[in-house]
Write a protein that holds these residues in place. Sequence first.
Motif, PDB file in Angstrom:
ATOM      1  N   ASN A   1      27.996  -1.845  32.220  1.00  0.00           N
ATOM      2  CA  ASN A   1      27.512  -3.063  31.562  1.00  0.00           C
ATOM      3  C   ASN A   1      26.174  -3.548  32.113  1.00  0.00           C
ATOM      4  O   ASN A   1      25.867  -4.742  32.058  1.00  0.00           O
ATOM      5  N   ILE A   2      25.376  -2.637  32.663  1.00  0.00           N
ATOM      6  CA  ILE A   2      24.022  -2.989  33.125  1.00  0.00           C
ATOM      7  C   ILE A   2      23.007  -2.572  32.051  1.00  0.00           C
ATOM      8  O   ILE A   2      22.948  -1.400  31.681  1.00  0.00           O
ATOM      9  N   LEU A   3      22.258  -3.532  31.554  1.00  0.00           N
ATOM     10  CA  LEU A   3      21.219  -3.234  30.570  1.00  0.00           C
ATOM     11  C   LEU A   3      19.960  -2.765  31.293  1.00  0.00           C
ATOM     12  O   LEU A   3      19.423  -3.477  32.141  1.00  0.00           O
ATOM     13  N   ILE A   4      19.509  -1.573  30.951  1.00  0.00           N
ATOM     14  CA  ILE A   4      18.271  -1.030  31.502  1.00  0.00           C
ATOM     15  C   ILE A   4      17.211  -1.107  30.412  1.00  0.00           C
ATOM     16  O   ILE A   4      17.347  -0.485  29.354  1.00  0.00           O
ATOM     17  N   ASN A   5      16.176  -1.877  30.662  1.00  0.00           N
ATOM     18  CA  ASN A   5      15.178  -2.137  29.626  1.00  0.00           C
ATOM     19  C   ASN A   5      13.795  -2.213  30.264  1.00  0.00           C
ATOM     20  O   ASN A   5      13.642  -2.092  31.485  1.00  0.00           O
ATOM     21  N   ARG A   6      12.765  -2.426  29.449  1.00  0.00           N
ATOM     22  CA  ARG A   6      11.407  -2.633  29.941  1.00  0.00           C
ATOM     23  C   ARG A   6      10.935  -4.016  29.525  1.00  0.00           C
ATOM     24  O   ARG A   6      11.225  -4.473  28.411  1.00  0.00           O
ATOM     25  N   ASP A   7      10.180  -4.662  30.420  1.00  0.00           N
ATOM     26  CA  ASP A   7       9.621  -5.968  30.068  1.00  0.00           C
ATOM     27  C   ASP A   7       8.270  -5.787  29.377  1.00  0.00           C
ATOM     28  O   ASP A   7       7.859  -4.659  29.062  1.00  0.00           O
ATOM     29  N   ASN A   8       7.565  -6.880  29.159  1.00  0.00           N
ATOM     30  CA  ASN A   8       6.284  -6.839  28.437  1.00  0.00           C
ATOM     31  C   ASN A   8       5.210  -6.050  29.171  1.00  0.00           C
ATOM     32  O   ASN A   8       4.239  -5.586  28.569  1.00  0.00           O
ATOM     33  N   THR A   9       5.361  -5.903  30.478  1.00  0.00           N
ATOM     34  CA  THR A   9       4.374  -5.146  31.262  1.00  0.00           C
ATOM     35  C   THR A   9       4.715  -3.654  31.341  1.00  0.00           C
ATOM     36  O   THR A   9       3.950  -2.883  31.913  1.00  0.00           O
ATOM     37  N   GLY A  10       5.874  -3.288  30.803  1.00  0.00           N
ATOM     38  CA  GLY A  10       6.295  -1.892  30.864  1.00  0.00           C
ATOM     39  C   GLY A  10       7.162  -1.560  32.061  1.00  0.00           C
ATOM     40  O   GLY A  10       7.600  -0.415  32.217  1.00  0.00           O
ATOM     41  N   ALA A  11       7.441  -2.547  32.916  1.00  0.00           N
ATOM     42  CA  ALA A  11       8.265  -2.312  34.101  1.00  0.00           C
ATOM     43  C   ALA A  11       9.739  -2.261  33.718  1.00  0.00           C
ATOM     44  O   ALA A  11      10.193  -2.982  32.821  1.00  0.00           O
ATOM     45  N   ILE A  12      10.490  -1.413  34.399  1.00  0.00           N
ATOM     46  CA  ILE A  12      11.921  -1.289  34.155  1.00  0.00           C
ATOM     47  C   ILE A  12      12.641  -2.512  34.731  1.00  0.00           C
ATOM     48  O   ILE A  12      12.377  -2.934  35.861  1.00  0.00           O
ATOM     49  N   THR A  13      13.550  -3.094  33.950  1.00  0.00           N
ATOM     50  CA  THR A  13      14.339  -4.240  34.393  1.00  0.00           C
ATOM     51  C   THR A  13      15.827  -3.933  34.271  1.00  0.00           C
ATOM     52  O   THR A  13      16.236  -3.091  33.457  1.00  0.00           O
ATOM     53  N   TYR A  14      16.628  -4.641  35.069  1.00  0.00           N
ATOM     54  CA  TYR A  14      18.076  -4.458  35.082  1.00  0.00           C
ATOM     55  C   TYR A  14      18.740  -5.822  34.978  1.00  0.00           C
ATOM     56  O   TYR A  14      18.385  -6.754  35.703  1.00  0.00           O
ATOM     57  N   SER A  15      19.702  -5.939  34.068  1.00  0.00           N
ATOM     58  CA  SER A  15      20.422  -7.200  33.896  1.00  0.00           C
ATOM     59  C   SER A  15      21.854  -6.912  33.455  1.00  0.00           C
ATOM     60  O   SER A  15      22.143  -5.853  32.884  1.00  0.00           O
ATOM     61  N   ILE A  16      22.754  -7.865  33.726  1.00  0.00           N
ATOM     62  CA  ILE A  16      24.156  -7.710  33.361  1.00  0.00           C
ATOM     63  C   ILE A  16      24.357  -8.135  31.902  1.00  0.00           C
ATOM     64  O   ILE A  16      23.871  -9.188  31.476  1.00  0.00           O
ATOM     65  N   LEU A  17      25.060  -7.311  31.137  1.00  0.00           N
ATOM     66  CA  LEU A  17      25.439  -7.671  29.780  1.00  0.00           C
ATOM     67  C   LEU A  17      26.663  -8.571  29.864  1.00  0.00           C
ATOM     68  O   LEU A  17      27.756  -8.129  30.229  1.00  0.00           O
ATOM     69  N   ARG A  18      26.486  -9.843  29.547  1.00  0.00           N
ATOM     70  CA  ARG A  18      27.566 -10.808  29.649  1.00  0.00           C
ATOM     71  C   ARG A  18      28.496 -10.710  28.441  1.00  0.00           C
ATOM     72  O   ARG A  18      28.273  -9.947  27.513  1.00  0.00           O
ATOM     73  N   ASP A  19      29.531 -11.554  28.457  1.00  0.00           N
ATOM     74  CA  ASP A  19      30.543 -11.495  27.393  1.00  0.00           C
ATOM     75  C   ASP A  19      29.953 -11.774  26.020  1.00  0.00           C
ATOM     76  O   ASP A  19      30.461 -11.288  25.011  1.00  0.00           O
ATOM     77  N   GLY A  20      28.879 -12.525  25.968  1.00  0.00           N
ATOM     78  CA  GLY A  20      28.280 -12.834  24.676  1.00  0.00           C
ATOM     79  C   GLY A  20      27.450 -11.705  24.092  1.00  0.00           C
ATOM     80  O   GLY A  20      27.046 -11.766  22.929  1.00  0.00           O
ATOM     81  N   ASN A  21      27.173 -10.686  24.895  1.00  0.00           N
ATOM     82  CA  ASN A  21      26.378  -9.544  24.430  1.00  0.00           C
ATOM     83  C   ASN A  21      27.314  -8.442  23.935  1.00  0.00           C
ATOM     84  O   ASN A  21      28.031  -7.822  24.710  1.00  0.00           O
ATOM     85  N   THR A  22      27.320  -8.238  22.639  1.00  0.00           N
ATOM     86  CA  THR A  22      28.165  -7.203  22.053  1.00  0.00           C
ATOM     87  C   THR A  22      27.396  -5.893  21.985  1.00  0.00           C
ATOM     88  O   THR A  22      26.274  -5.855  21.477  1.00  0.00           O
ATOM     89  N   PHE A  23      27.994  -4.836  22.502  1.00  0.00           N
ATOM     90  CA  PHE A  23      27.333  -3.533  22.424  1.00  0.00           C
ATOM     91  C   PHE A  23      28.362  -2.446  22.166  1.00  0.00           C
ATOM     92  O   PHE A  23      29.529  -2.533  22.557  1.00  0.00           O
ATOM     93  N   ILE A  24      27.901  -1.422  21.480  1.00  0.00           N
ATOM     94  CA  ILE A  24      28.754  -0.278  21.146  1.00  0.00           C
ATOM     95  C   ILE A  24      28.634   0.797  22.220  1.00  0.00           C
ATOM     96  O   ILE A  24      29.614   1.447  22.580  1.00  0.00           O
ATOM     97  N   LYS A  25      27.422   0.956  22.723  1.00  0.00           N
ATOM     98  CA  LYS A  25      27.175   1.993  23.724  1.00  0.00           C
ATOM     99  C   LYS A  25      26.200   1.485  24.762  1.00  0.00           C
ATOM    100  O   LYS A  25      25.188   0.864  24.420  1.00  0.00           O
ATOM    101  N   ASN A  26      26.503   1.747  26.019  1.00  0.00           N
ATOM    102  CA  ASN A  26      25.556   1.445  27.087  1.00  0.00           C
ATOM    103  C   ASN A  26      25.872   2.390  28.248  1.00  0.00           C
ATOM    104  O   ASN A  26      26.908   2.244  28.913  1.00  0.00           O
ATOM    105  N   LYS A  27      25.020   3.354  28.468  1.00  0.00           N
ATOM    106  CA  LYS A  27      25.320   4.367  29.481  1.00  0.00           C
ATOM    107  C   LYS A  27      24.039   5.030  29.957  1.00  0.00           C
ATOM    108  O   LYS A  27      22.976   4.897  29.340  1.00  0.00           O
ATOM    109  N   PHE A  28      24.162   5.745  31.061  1.00  0.00           N
ATOM    110  CA  PHE A  28      23.112   6.672  31.454  1.00  0.00           C
ATOM    111  C   PHE A  28      23.753   8.027  31.705  1.00  0.00           C
ATOM    112  O   PHE A  28      24.933   8.132  32.043  1.00  0.00           O
ATOM    113  N   SER A  29      22.988   9.068  31.488  1.00  0.00           N
ATOM    114  CA  SER A  29      23.478  10.434  31.666  1.00  0.00           C
ATOM    115  C   SER A  29      22.458  11.231  32.459  1.00  0.00           C
ATOM    116  O   SER A  29      21.269  10.896  32.470  1.00  0.00           O
ATOM    117  N   SER A  30      22.932  12.277  33.122  1.00  0.00           N
ATOM    118  CA  SER A  30      22.050  13.087  33.956  1.00  0.00           C
ATOM    119  C   SER A  30      22.427  14.549  33.862  1.00  0.00           C
ATOM    120  O   SER A  30      23.576  14.907  33.593  1.00  0.00           O
TER     121      SER A  30
END
Length: 230
Positions: free
Chosen positions: A93-122
């Motif tokens: 449930n960690i959202l990995i995204n980029r901000d306006n500057t292009g930097a990678i950000t990490y935030s918790i997907l709370r109960d109000g955030n509905t998502f079907i898929k959120n994962k990383f693979s290697s």
Amino acid sequence: MKRLFFSIFFLLSFVYCFTQEINDKEVDSLYKEDQFYAGVTYNLLGNMRTDVSQSGFSLGFHLGFIKDMPINKDRNVAIGIGLGYSANSFNHNILINRDNTGAITYSILRDGNTFIKNKFSSHLIELPIEFRWRTSTATEYNFWRIYTGFKLGYVFAHTTKYRGDLGRIRYTNIEDFNNFQYGLTLSAGYNTWNIFLYYALNPIFSNNANLDERKIDMNAIKIGLMFYIL
């Protein structure tokens, strides 16, 4: 992932049938347990914060070859060194995204955030090193084994995927993943079927990955089945 799973077990069945014919015909007093291996694991995240959780079923698929080097007269104790490939996914449930500057950000997907898929693979190239004990002989191909060891892996590709209220977010090969992964392994069982455990000794993410100004120290834990074929 599903295609890879079926491909592994198709190869496993083919090699098993082929090698069984050879084993029925040959007896070698200086035998070695050179082995192909293939496995499937359930992947867990260790060292998670209390607000981090896993969802869905996180899978790993592993295959490779191990060279056997007996170190005693009975040849039931050996060192094994091999080369393999590993594909892994982790749902969380960690959202990995980029901000306006292009930097990678990490935030918790709370109960109000509905998502079907959120994962990383290697995808990794791995070097397994094992200390091997077994009850095998030159003519006995069904035996008990306990293999302990160390595995070093190089992550040559990784992907993060999100699909939900925020749309579709996908990144490949972001710089915050540790390129090298290493950990302890244990395989124990009888004949082809073996319980497998891997515990990573270093984090999945580098020191640059921070969640709420705290380093993400999560490591990989893999529990499953490993199949060895002569």
